[in-house]
Design an enzyme around this catalytic site. Sequence first.
Site, PDB file in Angstrom:
ATOM      1  N   ARG A 232       0.841  -1.207   0.000  1.00 41.39           N
ATOM      2  CA  ARG A 232       0.000   0.000   0.000  1.00 41.39           C
ATOM      3  C   ARG A 232       0.869   1.247   0.000  1.00 41.39           C
ATOM      4  NH1 ARG A 232      -1.440   0.692   6.356  1.00 41.39           N
ATOM      5  NH2 ARG A 232       0.334  -0.510   7.040  1.00 41.39           N
TER       6      ARG A 232
ATOM      7  N   ASP B  32      10.283  -6.775   9.184  1.00 38.33           N
ATOM      8  CA  ASP B  32      10.023  -5.884   8.047  1.00 38.33           C
ATOM      9  C   ASP B  32       9.792  -4.448   8.516  1.00 38.33           C
ATOM     10  OD1 ASP B  32       7.665  -7.387   9.049  1.00 38.33           O
ATOM     11  OD2 ASP B  32       6.544  -5.973   7.822  1.00 38.33           O
TER      12      ASP B  32
END
Length: 479
Positions: free
Chosen positions: A86, A244
Amino acid sequence: MRFDNTYARLPERFYTRTSPTPVKAPRILKFNRKLADELGLAPPTDDAARAAIFAGNVVPDGAEPVALAYAGHQFGHFVPQLGDGRAVLLGEVLAGGRRLDMQLKGSGRTPFSRSGDGRAAFGPVLREYVVSEAMHALGIPTTRSLAATATGETVLREEPLRGAVLTRLAASHLRIGTFQFFAARRDEEAVRLLVDYAITRHYPHLQGAENSALALFNAVLRAQARLIAQWLGVGFIHGVMNTDNTSIAGETIDYGPCAFMDAFNHMAVFSSIDMQGRYAFGQQAPIAQWNLARFAETLLPLIDADKDASVRKATEALETFMDVFRGEWLRVMRAKLGLLREEESDFDLANALLNVMHDADLDFTLTFRSLSSRLEGEASVEEDPPALKEWLATWRARCERETAPAAERRRLLDAVNPLFIPRNHQVERALQLAARDDMSAFDLLLEAVQNPYEAREDLLHLAIPPKPGERVLQTFCGT
Ligand code: AMP
Ligand code: MG
């Protein structure tokens, strides 16, 4: 805005070229004029033109939008492919003598979106805006927020919400998960390229190091140790310390269900998705070390051609983490206690205060902030819990052994212990109003946390801890 895109020069398997998806009715909600000025960034002055860029409707000259590939351990479980689902990296801007990633977050679907819609709602975007700017003002390395732009579109979460895009600036978006993406594919060449890229971009003094993978590992370890120590110094809980979300540059990145504590609790957890308290306040240093172990694993083939030797060297390096962290934490705590000299017992003194605060549910921020006024005159007041009175007496005795003038130490205390943090209940309130197009509470809160040490009369209500009925017990990532 001057772009110079080095990441897009890396091989094609590092990213996917993809453009932001245009939105219906871009409108700037918040533009960080001060940051733009500091960096000498000059986006269009015309509101509509600027909104078009920050919503992703117009790709600025020189930008080369890409969605980055990365993997990551999420709550301990390895996911071989995450990636920018996104967000797109517009490119790197050269600004204020620095190279900064300019990313649009919430800019539509990418090849990494899986089942997600690639969008973001007002709440999480404004939340990241205010919390990241607070972190910066507190002197903590962080990505920055340049703009929040309404899309004029609806995003569907549990309910329909207004959509927004965040324009984020970062030292880079290299994550431990970026290295994991390639290591999991046994793509040693890519990991080698990443090591060189990270060194050139973030740790240029390591260029020419004898063992560049190990040198990079040690540098990232130190940056993470320093960062977590700083988080602990302001009562910050990241909430999603997945690999991450661990920046190679050592910045705080990916603000989701993060929170600042009010009453001190060693094991405070706010995130609704952190059922087991994996990322609780007091777990953050050991988790950083766990994440670094995952980083080390990706580097093993480069550290030494001999596998056993490589594991031994990486393990030795990893084992320095707690000592490095402890040193950084002590540095933070000494400053918070107004101690310029170093004494062996300072570690216990700092811990003792935290234990008193934990047991008596004392407000973390205000307890530290009150120290400057307790340095001279009466140390404790009647309402203080007995354990705090006792601790204050010990602290004052310790302060007697300082040589700098008390006035100077008082000033230093107020310069490191903030009065304003983005308190959960104030953030929630500001976001609720913003969702109804009333930015007044958001603007005031932003003003307070951007000058966290300055006791401005008209903002003092924002420094007050929540009343029992106002407490926010859970935060959500809102993705
Ligand atoms: P984060 O919560 O930011 O750490 O994101 C974890 C992963 O989920 C990343 O790969 C994101 O790109 C992806 N993701 C989160 N929200 C969305 C969304 N609304 N649409 C697509 N992907 C998403
Ligand atoms: Mg993330």
